[in-house]
Scaffold this active site. Structure first.
Site, short mmCIF file in Angstrom:
data_model
loop_
_atom_site.label_atom_id
_atom_site.label_comp_id
_atom_site.label_asym_id
_atom_site.label_seq_id
_atom_site.Cartn_x
_atom_site.Cartn_y
_atom_site.Cartn_z
N SER A 39 34.63 8.57 30.89
CA SER A 39 35.24 9.89 30.77
C SER A 39 35.68 10.24 29.35
CB SER A 39 36.44 10.02 31.71
OG SER A 39 37.51 9.20 31.29
N LYS A 65 43.36 9.95 28.61
CA LYS A 65 42.72 11.21 28.24
C LYS A 65 43.30 11.67 26.90
CE LYS A 65 40.83 11.37 32.39
NZ LYS A 65 39.40 11.09 32.63
#
Length: 221
Positions: free
Chosen positions: A35, A89
């Site tokens: 990701s 993230k």
């Protein structure tokens, strides 16, 4: 029991110090998914500074003191507001920011990010490979590489929305293959764990398990 504690006092003290260090001061995080590609790869192990933002009571999300302020562009670890799973993230928007995305183009406070010419390549996948585009995204003072993938469904358009006080909007750099704030919402500050600052070690866990020595010690941007 008392004798056992007395005989193993040094070891117990070491364990307590180790637990305190890992849960309150510094930690490491293994990257399990793609990701955050191309900046973080599966098999990277990153150093996480738990004191970058807050000091918390060990093993809890109780904030004792604010130490530093999260910044746009920081790569941060946090507990998912959806299921508590630990994620990593990039912080894209801060409290009070007005953020939106239009066909993959990011807007912060009404200003569109700038993008370099895309570089086309093939990204490995379970089916063998998928066409990818890598670009440099520049938003204000922040610059990072991002990746777009062909043929995958993702929320490439959302907002505009204002980030609530005490919350942050998080996105993965691999925009079309990231479960992030587009799906689970804003992240409250008390769920932030720390700032990922450097790759400690790295190995190709999706292939040959060969060490990627060129990534050892690499600073994250």
């Amino acid at each position: 029991m008392r004798n056992w504690i007395k005989d193993n006092g040094g070891f117990i003290a070491f364990l307590l110090c180790f637990v305190f260090f890992r849960t309150a001061i510094a930690d490491w995080n293994t990257i399990p998914s793609g990701s955050m590609r191309p900046n973080l790869l599966e098999g990277d192990v990153v150093f996480v500074n738990r004191l970058a933002y807050d000091f918390k009571l060990p093993l809890t999300d109780i904030v004792v003191a604010h130490i530093g302020e999260p910044r746009r562009g920081d790569i941060a670890t946090f507990s998912s507001p959806k299921d508590g799973k630990r994620l990593i993230k990039r912080i894209i928007a801060l409290p009070g920011d007005r953020v939106e995305m239009r066909d993959e183009i990011l807007f912060i406070n009404g200003k569109a990010a700038e993008y370099s010419e895309p570089e086309a390549l093939w990204e490995p996948s379970e089916s063998g490979g998928i066409k990818a585009l890598r670009l440099t995204e520049t938003s204000g003072q922040n610059k990072r590489q991002i990746q777009l993938l062909a043929g995958l469904f993702a929320k490439s358009t959302f907002g505009p929305m204002e980030v609530p006080e005490g919350n942050f909007l998080m996105l993965g750099d691999n925009r079309d293959n990231s479960a992030d704030s587009r799906y689970f919402g804003f992240v409250p500050r008390h769920l932030l764990i720390g700032q990922a600052q450097r790759i400690l070690v790295s190995a190709d866990i999706k292939g040959s398990w060969i060490l990627r020595l060129e990534r050892f010690g690499q600073r994250l941007q």
